[in-house]
Design a protein around this motif. Structure first.
Motif, PDB file in Angstrom:
ATOM      1  N   GLY A  34       0.839  -1.079   0.028  1.00  0.00           N
ATOM      2  CA  GLY A  34       0.259   0.123   0.100  1.00  0.00           C
ATOM      3  C   GLY A  34       0.845   1.240   0.008  1.00  0.00           C
ATOM      4  O   GLY A  34       0.496   2.130  -0.728  1.00  0.00           O
ATOM      5  N   THR A  67      -3.142   8.812  -0.845  1.00  0.00           N
ATOM      6  CA  THR A  67      -4.260   8.278  -0.058  1.00  0.00           C
ATOM      7  C   THR A  67      -4.962   7.283  -1.199  1.00  0.00           C
ATOM      8  O   THR A  67      -5.215   6.035  -0.507  1.00  0.00           O
ATOM      9  N   LEU A  68      -5.236   7.470  -2.023  1.00  0.00           N
ATOM     10  CA  LEU A  68      -5.764   6.717  -2.861  1.00  0.00           C
ATOM     11  C   LEU A  68      -4.947   5.565  -3.369  1.00  0.00           C
ATOM     12  O   LEU A  68      -5.631   4.310  -3.275  1.00  0.00           O
ATOM     13  N   LEU A  71      -5.165   2.843  -0.420  1.00  0.00           N
ATOM     14  CA  LEU A  71      -6.398   2.336  -0.528  1.00  0.00           C
ATOM     15  C   LEU A  71      -6.613   1.034  -1.667  1.00  0.00           C
ATOM     16  O   LEU A  71      -7.029   0.021  -1.315  1.00  0.00           O
TER      17      LEU A  71
END
Length: 172
Positions: A34, A67-68, A71
Motif C-alpha cells: 500500500g 491516499t488513493l 487504498l
C-alpha cells in the motif's frame, strides 16, 4: 550434519522478526504494498501537478494520490498477481491440452484461471509469510537449543498459527 550457529544477538533479532512474520506477515505485506503503490501514485501526481500549478498544488495532489494509492494498492497487487499467474497457467494448459489459444473455450479457461488465482493469492501470501517466519524462528532457536528441540517448538508455533487462522475464519 551442518549446524547453522548464529551470533546470539543476531539470533535474538531473527527470533523477533520471525514472530512478526509468523503472526503478522500478511498485514506487513499489505502495508508495504500500500505504501509503495501510494508513494508511486503520489510522486507521479506531484510531478504532473507541480508542472501545472506549482509546488502547493503538487503537494495537495500528492496527498490525494498517496491516499488513493494506499487504498487500492493491495487490490491492484492481488489482481496483477492473479492475472499473471492465470495467464501463465492458461498458456501451459492450452499447450498441454491442445486447445487453440484464440478459441472461446480458451478465453473462458483464461478467465476462470485468473479468478481462481486471484482468490488463492491471499492464502499463498499468508502461507509464505508463515514459512518465512517459522524458518527465521528455527534459525534463532537452533543457536540456543538443539535442532530437534527447535524443530518441535517451531512445529507447535506453526500449528498454533494455523489453528488461529482457522478459528478466525469460523472453521474451528
Amino acid at each position: 550434519m551442518l549446524n547453522n550457529i548464529v551470533d546470539p544477538v543476531a539470533a535474538f533479532f531473527l527470533l523477533v522478526y520471525g514472530f512478526v512474520l509468523l503472526f503478522g506477515g500478511k498485514g506487513i505485506v499489505k502495508l508495504i504494498v500500500g505504501i509503495g503503490f501510494g508513494g508511486f501514485l503520489g510522486a507521479a501526481g506531484f510531478v504532473l501537478a507541480s508542472m501545472v500549478s506549482g509546488v502547493g498544488g503538487g503537494l495537495i495532489v500528492f496527498l490525494f494520490m498517496f491516499t488513493l494509492g494506499v487504498l487500492i494498492g493491495w487490490w491492484i497487487f492481488k489482481a496483477s498477481l492473479g492475472f499473471l499467474s492465470g495467464l501463465t497457467a492458461w498458456y501451459f494448459l492450452t499447450g498441454l491440452l491442445g486447445i487453440p489459444r484464440v478459441s472461446s473455450t480458451s478465453l473462458l479457461l483464461l478467465l476462470v484461471l485468473i479468478v481462481i488465482f486471484y482468490v488463492l493469492i491471499e492464502s499463498a501470501i499468508t502461507g509464505v509469510t508463515i514459512l518465512l517466519g517459522a524458518s527465521l524462528i528455527y534459525l534463532a532457536l537452533e543457536t540456543w537449543a538443539g535442532s530437534i528441540l527447535s524443530f518441535i517448538i517451531v512445529a507447535f508455533l506453526v500449528m498454533f498459527r494455523i489453528a488461529w487462522i482457522l478459528d478466525s475464519k469460523g472453521v474451528l
